[in-house]
Design an enzyme around this catalytic site. Structure first.
Site, PDB file in Angstrom:
ATOM      1  N   CYS A 169      -2.108   9.436   2.067  1.00  0.00           N
ATOM      2  CA  CYS A 169      -1.669   8.817   0.812  1.00  0.00           C
ATOM      3  C   CYS A 169      -2.548   9.208  -0.377  1.00  0.00           C
ATOM      4  CB  CYS A 169      -1.656   7.295   0.975  1.00  0.00           C
ATOM      5  SG  CYS A 169      -3.240   6.645   1.541  1.00  0.00           S
ATOM      6  N   GLU A 191       0.881  -1.178   0.000  1.00  0.00           N
ATOM      7  CA  GLU A 191       0.000   0.000   0.000  1.00  0.00           C
ATOM      8  C   GLU A 191       0.910   1.217   0.000  1.00  0.00           C
ATOM      9  OE1 GLU A 191      -3.264   0.226  -0.218  1.00  0.00           O
ATOM     10  OE2 GLU A 191      -3.768  -1.890  -0.077  1.00  0.00           O
TER      11      GLU A 191
HETATM   12  P1  NAD Z   1       7.101   5.018   7.864  1.00  0.00           P
HETATM   13  O1  NAD Z   1       8.325   5.854   7.950  1.00  0.00           O
HETATM   14  O2  NAD Z   1       6.258   4.844   9.076  1.00  0.00           O
HETATM   15  O3  NAD Z   1       7.531   3.618   7.270  1.00  0.00           O
HETATM   16  C1  NAD Z   1       6.596   2.588   7.082  1.00  0.00           C
HETATM   17  C2  NAD Z   1       7.043   1.341   7.806  1.00  0.00           C
HETATM   18  O4  NAD Z   1       8.234   0.864   7.204  1.00  0.00           O
HETATM   19  C3  NAD Z   1       7.343   1.585   9.278  1.00  0.00           C
HETATM   20  O5  NAD Z   1       6.726   0.584  10.044  1.00  0.00           O
HETATM   21  C4  NAD Z   1       8.855   1.517   9.352  1.00  0.00           C
HETATM   22  O6  NAD Z   1       9.333   1.005  10.562  1.00  0.00           O
HETATM   23  C5  NAD Z   1       9.224   0.594   8.196  1.00  0.00           C
HETATM   24  N1  NAD Z   1      10.534   0.884   7.643  1.00  0.00           N
HETATM   25  C6  NAD Z   1      11.079   2.105   7.414  1.00  0.00           C
HETATM   26  N2  NAD Z   1      12.291   1.974   6.856  1.00  0.00           N
HETATM   27  C7  NAD Z   1      12.540   0.647   6.745  1.00  0.00           C
HETATM   28  C8  NAD Z   1      13.634  -0.130   6.235  1.00  0.00           C
HETATM   29  N3  NAD Z   1      14.715   0.436   5.751  1.00  0.00           N
HETATM   30  N4  NAD Z   1      13.514  -1.471   6.269  1.00  0.00           N
HETATM   31  C9  NAD Z   1      12.408  -2.066   6.752  1.00  0.00           C
HETATM   32  N5  NAD Z   1      11.349  -1.381   7.251  1.00  0.00           N
HETATM   33  C10 NAD Z   1      11.414  -0.050   7.249  1.00  0.00           C
HETATM   34  O7  NAD Z   1       6.105   5.589   6.772  1.00  0.00           O
HETATM   35  P2  NAD Z   1       6.388   6.316   5.399  1.00  0.00           P
HETATM   36  O8  NAD Z   1       7.046   5.400   4.462  1.00  0.00           O
HETATM   37  O9  NAD Z   1       6.960   7.672   5.634  1.00  0.00           O
HETATM   38  O10 NAD Z   1       4.850   6.493   5.010  1.00  0.00           O
HETATM   39  C11 NAD Z   1       4.445   7.455   4.131  1.00  0.00           C
HETATM   40  C12 NAD Z   1       4.230   6.815   2.767  1.00  0.00           C
HETATM   41  O11 NAD Z   1       3.246   5.790   2.891  1.00  0.00           O
HETATM   42  C13 NAD Z   1       3.686   7.769   1.744  1.00  0.00           C
HETATM   43  O12 NAD Z   1       4.270   7.503   0.505  1.00  0.00           O
HETATM   44  C14 NAD Z   1       2.207   7.441   1.708  1.00  0.00           C
HETATM   45  O13 NAD Z   1       1.596   7.775   0.486  1.00  0.00           O
HETATM   46  C15 NAD Z   1       2.223   5.962   1.937  1.00  0.00           C
HETATM   47  N6  NAD Z   1       0.969   5.532   2.521  1.00  0.00           N
HETATM   48  C16 NAD Z   1       0.197   4.700   1.774  1.00  0.00           C
HETATM   49  C17 NAD Z   1      -1.035   4.297   2.277  1.00  0.00           C
HETATM   50  C18 NAD Z   1      -1.931   3.398   1.486  1.00  0.00           C
HETATM   51  O14 NAD Z   1      -2.885   2.891   2.060  1.00  0.00           O
HETATM   52  N7  NAD Z   1      -1.669   3.166   0.214  1.00  0.00           N
HETATM   53  C19 NAD Z   1      -1.443   4.725   3.528  1.00  0.00           C
HETATM   54  C20 NAD Z   1      -0.608   5.542   4.252  1.00  0.00           C
HETATM   55  C21 NAD Z   1       0.601   5.944   3.743  1.00  0.00           C
END
Ligand code: NAD
Length: 482
Positions: A253, A218
């Protein structure tokens, strides 16, 4: 940032082993277990609403109003729907068979996958964590949830209450950041459901590939909004503002990322946006309690860099104020920005709204289709032909005509991306399906053992089998009697 020093690869291995034993015992497969766990989630949410609101306020200064609607209400609805429909979802689906297998019956059984990992993001930290858990439990799996360390208060709340309310032999929460997530990703899972950015999405997918584990990703993207001049402008503008700044201050998102409108109409649209932004957030929006802050200084600095890019600094037509101490950026509109500016290179994920202008609205399709496929695409128009062209010519995870973001709240619609915005989907029955394997089962008896199937192979028998595969009684009769 929460790091859980005690949780390493060995702990992850032991945890998965325990969950696998629970799954093998068969207890999570029963309707009674699934229902009791879904009811426990509902009870947890009902009993601790105030703490949930507090956690979201602590993590994001999220207004209680938004948290109540977009996090708590949506989770309650999702849970109630699963409770109401579970029996029906679990029912084997009877399907027709063929002449080749006559006599026989067939059904499709939704069987749980086993042990699943759910990795959540920080922006709707309650909803995004628990909603897939509801689907995974409804489908009869054991689950590990890894909430985001970027929203530590919600992560701690989930760890505490999931532990307290749910069957701890089947549902676990692991708090932590990259080391803990990496330890989890080394394990063999039956499905990984990840929400977050596409860079980490790639890490998740390559870890999953080692074990041939299916993934749901997602992700996000730049969700465009095409605005025609033939609209109810005031309603359209209120709906754009609600989806952009009224949903976690653009940190969503499916928040509108950029608008495309005609050169002629842009000034009217901007004036109306300004009017309502002031109505909603006052003359000093940085002080408004009705708007979330930026989640942390990393994201704050990332957004300021987009704003201070030389290519757009003279394009700000509204807002642009910032308060570094409280991590606030006011609702900001940038008009006529060049395609090669930083703000157009990646998902904005914050309170900046870019507006591109075109001579003819039809040109917007080319702009959208020249970019990676977005998670959502929006169109405001009353023009029937334009709507039809938009629906048929634009590819996006989901689309909404004459509003923004609300398609997410309709459980009869799947929610998920396409291309760069993700793969797989969930919500409502789609969540149940995402965490189930659709097992094909064909039942035969010892009747109808057509001798034509067996050697010696003859042209007549070949004719017979071809007719049976085709499903034609007449051809079968012809093969037998002619
Ligand atoms: P985040 O920083 O919380 O990361 C997401 C998860 O990935 C966390 O649990 C984190 O611990 C893990 N993570 C981070 N780096 C990692 C690595 N190197 N290795 C393994 N795991 C790791 O969230 P984010 O990525 O900043 O979230 C924002 C993004 O998510 C945006 O692009 C947004 O559009 C997308 N998003 C999508 C949806 C959807 O339903 N499609 C919903 C919310 C957010």
């Amino acid at each position: 940032m929460t790091t859980n020093k005690l949780f390493d690869g060995e702990s992850a291995k032991v945890m998965v082993k325990g969950l696998r034993e629970t799954f093998s015992s068969g207890k999570t497969k029963s309707y009674a277990w699934r229902i009791s766990q879904l009811r426990s989630i509902l009870k947890f949410v009902r009993c601790h609403e105030k703490e949930i609101l507090d956690a979201l306020r602590s993590d994001l200064a999220k207004p209680d109003f938004e948290s109540s609607i977009y996090e708590i209400c949506l989770i309650k609805n999702s849970c109630k729907l699963a409770i109401k429909k579970l029996k029906c979802w679990m029912k084997p689906e009877k399907v027709s068979t063929t002449l080749l297998t006559f006599p026989s019956t067939a059904e499709i059984l939704a069987e749980p996958l086993g042990v699943v990992l759910i990795i959540a993001a920080w922006n709707f930290p309650f909803l995004i964590s628990l909603d897939p858990v509801i689907g995974a439990i409804a489908a009869g799996n054991t689950v590990v949830l890894k909430p985001s360390e970027v929203s530590p208060a919600t992560s701690a709340l989930l760890a505490k209450y999931v532990g307290e309310y749910m069957d701890s032999s089947a549902v676990k929460v692991v708090e932590g950041a990259i080391p803990e997530t990496s330890a989890l990703l080394e394990q063999k899972w039956d499905k990984i459901f990840y929400t977050g950015n596409s860079k980490v999405g790639r890490i998740v997918m390559s870890a999953a590939a080692k074990h041939l584990t299916p993934v749901v990703l997602e992700l996000g993207g730049k969700s465009p909004v095409i605005v025609d001049s033939d609209i109810d402008l005031k309603v359209a503008v209120r709906r754009i503002i609600s989806g952009k700044w009224g949903c976690n201050n653009g940190q969503a998102c499916i928040a509108p990322d950029y608008i495309i409108t005609t050169k002629d109409f842009a000034p009217t649209l901007v004036d109306c946006l300004k009017l309502y932004l002031e109505k909603f957030y006052g003359e000093e929006p940085l002080k408004s309690k009705d708007i979330s802050r930026i989640v942390n200084s990393n994201h704050f600095n990332r957004l300021i860099k987009l704003l201070d890019d030389d290519k757009v600094s003279d394009k700000i037509v509204h807002g642009g104020q910032r308060d570094i101490n409280n991590l606030k950026i006011s609702p900001t509109i940038l008009l006529d920005i060049p395609d090669d500016s930083l703000i157009m290179s990646d998902e904005i994920f914050g309170p900046l709204l870019a507006i591109l202008t075109v001579d003819h609205l039809e040109d917007s399709f080319k702009i959208i289709n020249s970019r990676p496929k977005p998670l959502a695409a929006y169109l405001f128009t009353n023009n029937k032909k334009l709507k039809e062209k938009f629906v048929s010519d634009v590819s996006a995870g989901g689309m909404l005509i004459n509003d923004t973001t609300l398609h997410l709240s309709v459980p009869t619609l799947p929610f998920g991306g396409v291309g760069e915005s993700g793969m797989g989907g969930y919500h409502g029955k789609f969540s149940f399906d995402t965490f189930s394997h659709k097992k094909a089962v064909l039942y035969r008896t010892y009747l109808g053992d057509a001798p034509q199937k067996y050697p010696p192979y003859t042209p007549q028998n070949l004719k017979f089998l071809k007719a049976a595969i085709k499903g034609s009684f007449c051809d079968i009769l012809r093969a037998v009697f002619c």
